[in-house]
Design an enzyme around this catalytic site. Structure first.
Site, mmCIF file in Angstrom:
data_model
loop_
_atom_site.group_PDB
_atom_site.id
_atom_site.type_symbol
_atom_site.label_atom_id
_atom_site.label_comp_id
_atom_site.label_asym_id
_atom_site.label_seq_id
_atom_site.Cartn_x
_atom_site.Cartn_y
_atom_site.Cartn_z
ATOM 1 N N ASP A 1 0.821 -1.217 0.000
ATOM 2 C CA ASP A 1 0.000 0.000 0.000
ATOM 3 C C ASP A 1 0.856 1.268 0.000
ATOM 4 O OD1 ASP A 1 0.993 -0.243 2.547
ATOM 5 O OD2 ASP A 1 -0.959 -0.172 3.556
ATOM 6 N N ASP B 1 7.182 -4.136 13.783
ATOM 7 C CA ASP B 1 7.906 -2.863 13.738
ATOM 8 C C ASP B 1 8.070 -2.260 15.136
ATOM 9 O OD1 ASP B 1 5.142 -2.580 13.708
ATOM 10 O OD2 ASP B 1 5.143 -0.816 12.440
#
Length: 204
Positions: A64, A145
């Site tokens: 994305d 992350d």
């Protein structure tokens, strides 16, 4: 040397990869929700460095993200910072603070005490020697992350980011994403559209 990793057995993304002449690899999902995403990253990174055994770096992009015209030039100019400076954790194409009203100089770089992600370059030795052996297991509902940003994982190292981002996030739906968050946070980020930018003060 581009590989599209697909988390699960979905024919459409595989067909799109083949349409562009790219290698597409599907794998069986492990875990659920955020843990599944973390396992997808681990499987993809491990496979990348196995498929390309002589590669010392990999660029990670999610589906994305749009990339700037100088995306590869940006990484080409900044790669030596990872090679020469052991206190550099990664180089990212994304600036978390790079809003349209706070950024405007595509030649300017910063060092930040985090790992921004959203289009970034990873050193093989960092992954194989440090990250892969400690990667969260499938039962741990951790964001990959956020885990990489932990003090005992990052170990005081910093990432290089641009003043004006080289990626643009356009995805408005996902496990951790909705259209409200996209419009209020990502949509207002600046994005470089210049074909070539000579980055300034790399030695500084």
């Amino acid at each position: 040397m581009i590989t599209v990793f697909i988390d699960g057995y979905y024919e459409e993304p595989l067909a799109v990869a083949k349409l562009f002449g790219l290698r597409g690899i599907q794998h069986t999902p492990l875990g659920s929700r955020n843990a599944r995403i973390a396992q997808h990253y681990k499987a993809s990174l491990t496979a990348t460095f196995n498929i390309f055994p002589s590669s010392r770096y990999a660029i990670i992009l999610e589906e994305d993200l749009d990339v700037s015209p100088d995306f590869f030039s940006y990484f080409s100019q900044t790669l030596r910072l990872i090679e020469e400076d052991p206190t550099v954790y990664c180089v990212s194409a994304w600036n978390d603070q790079g809003y349209e009203h706070t950024s405007g100089d595509p030649a300017l770089l910063y060092r930040v005490e985090t790992m921004p992600g959203l289009g970034w370059i990873l050193k093989r030795s960092l992954y194989k020697e440090e990250l892969e052996p400690k990667w969260p297991t499938p039962e741990k509902m951790w964001d990959w992350d956020m885990w990489m940003r932990l003090d005992d994982i990052r170990r005081g190292r910093e990432c290089i980011v641009p003043d004006v981002s080289r990626t643009y996030h356009f995805g408005s739906s996902g496990l951790n994403m909705n259209s409200y968050f996209q419009d209020t946070y990502f949509k207002k980020h600046s994005f470089n559209t210049l074909a070539y930018v000579e980055l300034r003060d790399l030695d500084r």
